[in-house]
Design an enzyme around this catalytic site. Structure first.
Site, PDB file in Angstrom:
ATOM      1  N   HIS A 161       0.872  -1.188   0.000  1.00  0.00           N
ATOM      2  CA  HIS A 161       0.000   0.000   0.000  1.00  0.00           C
ATOM      3  C   HIS A 161       0.904   1.232   0.000  1.00  0.00           C
ATOM      4  O   HIS A 161       1.734   1.387  -0.882  1.00  0.00           O
ATOM      5  CB  HIS A 161      -0.941  -0.109   1.214  1.00  0.00           C
ATOM      6  CG  HIS A 161      -2.027   0.906   1.298  1.00  0.00           C
ATOM      7  ND1 HIS A 161      -2.428   1.681   0.251  1.00  0.00           N
ATOM      8  CD2 HIS A 161      -2.834   1.280   2.358  1.00  0.00           C
ATOM      9  CE1 HIS A 161      -3.418   2.483   0.630  1.00  0.00           C
ATOM     10  NE2 HIS A 161      -3.675   2.252   1.908  1.00  0.00           N
ATOM     11  N   HIS A 169      -2.399  -1.985  -9.624  1.00  0.00           N
ATOM     12  CA  HIS A 169      -3.362  -1.407  -8.698  1.00  0.00           C
ATOM     13  C   HIS A 169      -4.608  -2.266  -8.710  1.00  0.00           C
ATOM     14  O   HIS A 169      -4.972  -2.795  -9.751  1.00  0.00           O
ATOM     15  CB  HIS A 169      -3.705   0.031  -9.121  1.00  0.00           C
ATOM     16  CG  HIS A 169      -4.288   0.840  -8.031  1.00  0.00           C
ATOM     17  ND1 HIS A 169      -5.629   0.785  -7.725  1.00  0.00           N
ATOM     18  CD2 HIS A 169      -3.720   1.699  -7.155  1.00  0.00           C
ATOM     19  CE1 HIS A 169      -5.849   1.597  -6.704  1.00  0.00           C
ATOM     20  NE2 HIS A 169      -4.718   2.160  -6.336  1.00  0.00           N
ATOM     21  N   ASP A 205       2.663   5.780  -6.538  1.00  0.00           N
ATOM     22  CA  ASP A 205       3.934   5.660  -5.821  1.00  0.00           C
ATOM     23  C   ASP A 205       5.143   5.543  -6.733  1.00  0.00           C
ATOM     24  O   ASP A 205       6.279   5.597  -6.265  1.00  0.00           O
ATOM     25  CB  ASP A 205       3.895   4.430  -4.898  1.00  0.00           C
ATOM     26  CG  ASP A 205       2.952   4.644  -3.735  1.00  0.00           C
ATOM     27  OD1 ASP A 205       2.908   5.772  -3.247  1.00  0.00           O
ATOM     28  OD2 ASP A 205       2.264   3.693  -3.338  1.00  0.00           O
TER      29      ASP A 205
HETATM   30  N1  ACO Z   1       4.852  -6.470 -10.480  1.00  0.00           N
HETATM   31  C1  ACO Z   1       4.724  -7.653 -11.145  1.00  0.00           C
HETATM   32  N2  ACO Z   1       3.576  -8.324 -11.276  1.00  0.00           N
HETATM   33  C2  ACO Z   1       2.496  -7.784 -10.701  1.00  0.00           C
HETATM   34  C3  ACO Z   1       2.542  -6.565 -10.013  1.00  0.00           C
HETATM   35  C4  ACO Z   1       3.774  -5.902  -9.916  1.00  0.00           C
HETATM   36  N3  ACO Z   1       3.874  -4.751  -9.280  1.00  0.00           N
HETATM   37  N4  ACO Z   1       1.314  -6.270  -9.554  1.00  0.00           N
HETATM   38  C5  ACO Z   1       0.517  -7.277  -9.931  1.00  0.00           C
HETATM   39  N5  ACO Z   1       1.239  -8.190 -10.627  1.00  0.00           N
HETATM   40  C6  ACO Z   1       0.713  -9.402 -11.277  1.00  0.00           C
HETATM   41  C7  ACO Z   1       0.422 -10.469 -10.227  1.00  0.00           C
HETATM   42  O1  ACO Z   1       1.541 -11.292 -10.010  1.00  0.00           O
HETATM   43  C8  ACO Z   1      -0.724 -11.214 -10.882  1.00  0.00           C
HETATM   44  O2  ACO Z   1      -0.186 -12.031 -11.902  1.00  0.00           O
HETATM   45  P1  ACO Z   1      -0.846 -13.486 -12.194  1.00  0.00           P
HETATM   46  O3  ACO Z   1      -2.220 -13.193 -12.707  1.00  0.00           O
HETATM   47  O4  ACO Z   1       0.051 -14.118 -13.173  1.00  0.00           O
HETATM   48  O5  ACO Z   1      -0.864 -14.206 -10.867  1.00  0.00           O
HETATM   49  C9  ACO Z   1      -1.510 -10.104 -11.596  1.00  0.00           C
HETATM   50  O6  ACO Z   1      -0.532  -9.070 -11.870  1.00  0.00           O
HETATM   51  C10 ACO Z   1      -2.648  -9.523 -10.771  1.00  0.00           C
HETATM   52  O7  ACO Z   1      -2.086  -9.054  -9.546  1.00  0.00           O
HETATM   53  P2  ACO Z   1      -2.766  -9.181  -8.138  1.00  0.00           P
HETATM   54  O8  ACO Z   1      -1.692  -9.302  -7.108  1.00  0.00           O
HETATM   55  O9  ACO Z   1      -3.834 -10.241  -8.166  1.00  0.00           O
HETATM   56  O10 ACO Z   1      -3.490  -7.779  -8.035  1.00  0.00           O
HETATM   57  P3  ACO Z   1      -4.046  -7.109  -6.712  1.00  0.00           P
HETATM   58  O11 ACO Z   1      -5.162  -6.242  -7.129  1.00  0.00           O
HETATM   59  O12 ACO Z   1      -4.350  -8.131  -5.671  1.00  0.00           O
HETATM   60  O13 ACO Z   1      -2.811  -6.263  -6.153  1.00  0.00           O
HETATM   61  C11 ACO Z   1      -1.288  -4.500  -5.808  1.00  0.00           C
HETATM   62  C12 ACO Z   1      -2.676  -4.905  -6.348  1.00  0.00           C
HETATM   63  C13 ACO Z   1      -1.158  -4.959  -4.351  1.00  0.00           C
HETATM   64  C14 ACO Z   1      -1.193  -2.988  -5.816  1.00  0.00           C
HETATM   65  C15 ACO Z   1      -0.204  -5.146  -6.701  1.00  0.00           C
HETATM   66  O14 ACO Z   1      -0.332  -4.666  -8.023  1.00  0.00           O
HETATM   67  C16 ACO Z   1       1.198  -4.860  -6.172  1.00  0.00           C
HETATM   68  O15 ACO Z   1       1.666  -5.594  -5.301  1.00  0.00           O
HETATM   69  N6  ACO Z   1       1.905  -3.798  -6.681  1.00  0.00           N
HETATM   70  C17 ACO Z   1       3.205  -3.443  -6.178  1.00  0.00           C
HETATM   71  C18 ACO Z   1       3.095  -2.680  -4.886  1.00  0.00           C
HETATM   72  C19 ACO Z   1       2.565  -1.271  -5.086  1.00  0.00           C
HETATM   73  O16 ACO Z   1       3.025  -0.529  -5.946  1.00  0.00           O
HETATM   74  N7  ACO Z   1       1.615  -0.891  -4.221  1.00  0.00           N
HETATM   75  C20 ACO Z   1       1.039   0.448  -4.245  1.00  0.00           C
HETATM   76  C21 ACO Z   1      -0.380   0.403  -4.737  1.00  0.00           C
HETATM   77  S1  ACO Z   1      -1.024   2.029  -4.820  1.00  0.00           S
HETATM   78  C22 ACO Z   1      -1.368   2.410  -3.217  1.00  0.00           C
HETATM   79  O17 ACO Z   1      -1.696   1.604  -2.403  1.00  0.00           O
HETATM   80  C23 ACO Z   1      -1.222   3.756  -2.835  1.00  0.00           C
END
Ligand code: ACO
Length: 436
Positions: free
Chosen positions: A268, A307, A363
């Protein structure tokens, strides 16, 4: 519309049910009447991580993740970022309307009046180790404010609520700045209500021996814009925490401390800190391809990408890129921006990211600006928490005034053991061996 209904046939019983659809949702409680018999509890939905569940009705923030639209109280984020001060936006979030000039002057005055913190908080802070993470200090000191304002527990009283809202918005920069100076062993600087919200924060952070610290106006405005962009984002993890804890009618300081805890996580708000560490680790453009390969192999995450709701470019990231160029005019270019832009270019043309609709989020670029302005990575999430307090409080107020809301208490699908009898301790090893 008469046909705004959903008809469900339960194949277990051949019974048909018609339930209303309102604003694209059905009420989960309407599913409860779908039963196999009088003993059956009724149907529930199973939705780990709230992937498709609206937990409230809200009039604060509108977000269309497919189209990349963000509005506070109906106003596009781009317009607010261009024309408003942070406190004007905080007023909008909390009151529902932009203030008139008199209302804004009163609001600024009220916030300015409450920026000081009790001197005992300084003693409290002194107890933390010099290397304590500023988010942990912020979380603890915000929680500790509840001990200074015991009346805050009366959350049913609108006047009491308003007072705590003002206190929290006013004191967050002070607490955050004190947390920073504690780390460096510097004396604390008292707030100056004559300054803008961002200028005052910069003054409390960076003033040394000069009689008057004058913040660079471009940097102060950039910080103000970043505060506006971070002020609310509907039902994100920390706001959901604010609502969940607030639903128990806990006092707003304890509730906000819980929201700060949620924000601190790297998935987050803590992502901005992780982005900087990731860019530092990548180091040069030559290492980007190798890093992307690790991400695609599932060994790493591209922090600042992806996201839950944006499946398009995060509109805040677009504004932040613009702010970055203005900041670099003053500070000089942060070389990490070149790595970030190259990462973005490669990621946005790569099948892995395209297929998963992964775009830069708020971010991805914010930390690069913060670093250019002189902030250390461990400060970044604090810079998120200060303005998000306004959003948390707007959502908290809305929750407490919503007659439909009750204590937040989800259901579960139990997958554990069936009923079994107690085994005396001396017989357990034997019983386990018999099972094995
Ligand atoms: N890098 C690589 N792969 C990713 C990323 C990433 N940053 N984010 C998602 N994916 C992939 C996942 O591995 C998944 O792949 P799969 O379908 O092969 O398993 C797919 O994309 C979907 O991702 P989920 O994790 O199911 O998406 P979710 O909605 O649960 O997570 C989150 C969202 C937590 C923001 C995720 O994208 C992430 O971890 N990003 C990196 C951390 C980040 O930047 N957080 C800030 C968010 S903005 C905020 O809170 C202010």
């Amino acid at each position: 519309m008469d046909n705004e209904t959903l008809t469900i046939t339960d194949n277990r019983t051949q019974q048909t049910y018609t339930i209303p659809i309102s604003r694209g949702t059905i009420r989960a409680m309407d599913l409860r009447k779908i039963k196999t018999g009088p003993e059956d509890f009724g149907l529930m939905t199973y939705d780990p991580a709230f992937m498709n569940t609206a937990s409230c009705q809200s009039a604060v923030t509108f977000l269309d993740g497919e189209k990349g639209i963000l509005r506070y109280r109906g106003y596009p984020i781009e317009q607010l970022a261009e024309h408003c001060t942070f406190l004007e936006v905080a007023y909008l979030l909390l009151q529902g309307e932009l203030p008139t000039s008199d209302e804004l002057a009163n609001w600024n005055c009220e916030i300015g009046h409450h920026m000081m913190i009790h001197e005992n908080i300084k003693k409290f802070m002194d107890g933390f180790n010099h290397d304590a993470h500023p988010m942990s200090i912020l979380m603890s000191t915000v929680a500790a404010l509840s001990t200074f304002y015991p009346e805050a527990r009366t959350v049913s009283d609108a006047k009491v609520r308003r007072k705590q809202v003002i206190r929290l918005i006013a004191k967050m920069p002070t607490l955050a700045a004190y947390a920073y100076r504690h780390r460096l062993g510097l004396p604390y600087i008292y707030p100056d209500p004559e300054l803008t919200y961002a200028q005052n924060y910069m003054n409390m952070l960076w003033r040394r021996t000069e009689p008057k610290y004058v913040a660079n106006p471009v940097l102060a405005r950039a910080l103000e814009v970043l505060f506006i962009l971070h002020a609310d984002h509907e039902q994100n993890c920390s706001t959901n925490t604010m609502r969940a804890v607030g639903s128990s009618t806990a006092d707003p300081y304890s509730t906000a401390a819980a929201a700060i805890a949620a924000l601190s996580g790297p998935l987050h708000g803590g992502a901005n800190e992780e982005v900087l560490r990731m860019l530092a680790e990548i180091g040069t453009k030559a290492n980007i391809a190798g890093f992307i390969a690790q991400v695609k192999d599932g060994k790493r995450k591209l922090m600042g990408f992806g996201h839950r709701v944006y499946k398009n470019y995060d509109p805040r990231a677009r504004i932040i890129k613009q702010v970055a160029s203005e900041v670099f005019e003053v500070t000089g270019r942060n070389p990490k921006i070149d790595i970030a832009m190259e990462l973005e270019k490669i990621a946005l043309s790569d099948e892995y990211f395209i297929k998963r609709k992964l775009y830069p989020n708020v971010d991805f670029y914010s930390g690069i600006i913060y670093e250019a302005m002189g902030f250390k990575p461990e400060q970044f999430t604090v810079l998120f928490g200060i303005p998000r307090t306004a959003g948390w409080l707007a959502q908290w107020q809305e929750l407490l005034q919503d007659p439909e809301q009750k204590i937040a208490r989800p259901r579960q699908v139990y997958i554990g053991e069936e009923r079994r009898d107690f085994i005396p301790i001396e017989e357990r090893a034997l019983a386990a061996a018999a099972i094995a």
